[in-house]
Design a protein around this motif. Structure first.
Motif, short mmCIF file in Angstrom:
data_model
loop_
_atom_site.label_atom_id
_atom_site.label_comp_id
_atom_site.label_asym_id
_atom_site.label_seq_id
_atom_site.Cartn_x
_atom_site.Cartn_y
_atom_site.Cartn_z
N SER A 7 0.81 -1.34 -0.06
CA SER A 7 -0.17 -0.05 -0.09
C SER A 7 0.14 0.98 -0.19
O SER A 7 0.55 1.92 0.96
CB SER A 7 -0.56 0.14 1.08
OG SER A 7 -1.91 0.89 0.81
N TYR A 137 -9.98 -2.94 7.08
CA TYR A 137 -8.87 -2.48 6.06
C TYR A 137 -10.61 -1.81 4.87
O TYR A 137 -10.53 -2.17 3.76
CB TYR A 137 -8.46 -4.35 5.29
CG TYR A 137 -8.29 -5.15 5.90
CD1 TYR A 137 -7.20 -4.55 6.80
CD2 TYR A 137 -8.13 -6.27 6.28
CE1 TYR A 137 -6.15 -5.45 7.19
CE2 TYR A 137 -7.29 -7.20 6.64
CZ TYR A 137 -6.36 -6.72 6.99
OH TYR A 137 -5.40 -7.05 7.90
N LEU A 289 -7.58 -2.48 1.80
CA LEU A 289 -6.81 -3.15 1.74
C LEU A 289 -7.54 -5.18 1.23
O LEU A 289 -8.49 -5.13 1.54
CB LEU A 289 -5.98 -4.08 3.16
CG LEU A 289 -4.13 -3.06 3.08
CD1 LEU A 289 -3.79 -4.06 4.37
CD2 LEU A 289 -3.96 -2.48 1.81
N CYS A 347 -3.23 -10.89 3.94
CA CYS A 347 -3.23 -9.04 2.72
C CYS A 347 -2.30 -9.19 1.19
O CYS A 347 -0.90 -8.91 1.22
CB CYS A 347 -3.03 -8.15 3.65
SG CYS A 347 -3.92 -8.19 5.18
#
Length: 373
Positions: A7, A137, A289, A347
């Motif tokens: 990310s 998330y 995510l 993730c």
């Protein structure tokens, strides 16, 4: 070959002129025109009249608990499946966290376990001072039900929307439901100011109290007078410069995160061994995510190593708080569903700056792993 990151923040170069303006105006502290603009823009998005900017999401939780009147000996009920920053501020105040497990559709706080925890703690003579649900998330929790339980037992809700800016339900924006709402602008969030957080309150008095604690608890006097313990949780106008620019791109950033999720879902969901965080029909997740769950933990570790070899970054699903060494002796109410998510979840790269080629490479590598083991 560059690493495909989990990310990564994304910036626009035209923002540099705004930094020059702030520096020329010598607005580099916790007062400045960009702070006012950033706060106003956030308030419009959340439909929130009372919103403050502070040094982090963690400090914002601390300020919310302070303002809610949490004291040593109190208990605060917190979602177990979350980052430690949701729970640690409880201990800052000498209170004790009580953890609640997750339900399967959102992976967030289960309202049934929440109510069971409140009743049991009160029956044991404990004062439950607050409830901290999390939109994990970016997935909206069952916040309407949680709010109703808080109202039933007269316990304020500190809504942790650190990962959920831009997410909403049919009843409103995440971060604006609770008695207090928490935002985060950390480097890996939907928008970033390099560091910082926000606090939404229901009234001006609570926000004023939060700022009092955040700016060293200075009493009204012609000199520096302090009768209460304060903190240095100020948010800089330079951070706000970045925030204003980032916030102008929020819709696009959310769309691209969601595009990443739909890419993974379309390519991977037909595999019987892969499941996704689904959510509630009608709710809108920013998909901060994208996480998947595999059949067993050994497979997760194998996939992690395989993707590392392909220079693709991944991360485990949060390790639940109630099995963390720091908190393993705290009370817990749940069925350990979130432990299963931790053991079997992973993730995937989800940043708004991911290219189509990077997404194809990641999903293709996952499919190759399943085909060839």
């Amino acid at each position: 070959m560059d690493l495909i990151k989990l990310s990564e923040p994304e910036f626009e170069i035209e923002n540099l002129e705004d930094f020059r303006t702030a520096l020329l105006n010598k607005e580099v502290g916790y007062v400045g025109s960009y702070i006012d603009e950033f706060r106003s823009a956030l308030g419009e998005i959340l439909h929130a009249e009372h919103l403050g900017l502070f040094s982090s999401g963690t400090s914002s939780i601390h300020l919310a608990l302070l303002t809610a009147g949490i004291k040593p000996g109190d208990e605060v009920i917190c979602q177990s499946l979350t980052f430690a920053a949701s729970a640690n501020p409880i201990c800052f105040l000498g209170a004790s966290p009580v953890f609640v497990g997750s339900e399967s559709s959102t992976w967030n706080m289960d309202p049934q376990f929440l109510e069971r925890a409140i009743v049991d703690r009160q029956n044991k003579g404990k004062r439950v001072g607050a409830i901290i649900p999390v939109h994990l998330y970016g997935m909206p929790a069952r916040i309407k039900e949680i709010m109703a339980i808080g109202k039933k037992y007269n316990v304020p809700i500190v809504e942790d929307a650190a990962e959920a800016l831009g997410s909403y339900t049919s009843d409103g924006m995440c971060g604006a439901f609770g008695d207090f709402g928490i935002l985060s602008f950390n480097a890996n969030k939907i928008i970033t100011t390099g560091g910082g957080g926000g606090l939404v309150t229901k009234n001006a008095l609570d926000l004023k109290r939060a700022y009092f604690y955040a700016l060293q608890a200075k009493d009204p006097a012609p000199h520096y007078e302090h009768s209460q313990l304060g903190y240095n949780y100020a948010f800089s106008n330079l951070n706000a410069v970045l925030g204003v620019q980032q916030l102008s791109c929020l819709v696009d950033k959310v769309k691209r995160r969601r595009d990443a999720y739909f890419h993974y879902y379309e390519r991977l969901s037909s595999n019987d061994g892969i499941t996704f965080q689904q959510g509630i029909e009608g709710d809108f997740s920013n998909r901060w995510l994208t996480s998947i769950v595999l059949p067993d933990s050994d497979m997760v570790q194998g996939l992690k190593r395989y993707l590392e070899g392909k220079k693709i970054e991944t991360r485990p699903v949060w390790k639940p708080m109630h099995i963390q060494p720091l908190y393993e002796n705290c009370a817990y109410y749940g069925d350990n569903y979130e432990v299963t998510l931790f053991e079997k979840g992973i993730c995937l790269p989800s940043g708004s700056g991911l290219t189509k080629e990077q997404l194809e490479k990641t999903s293709g590598a996952i499919l190759d792993f399943f085909r060839h083991g």
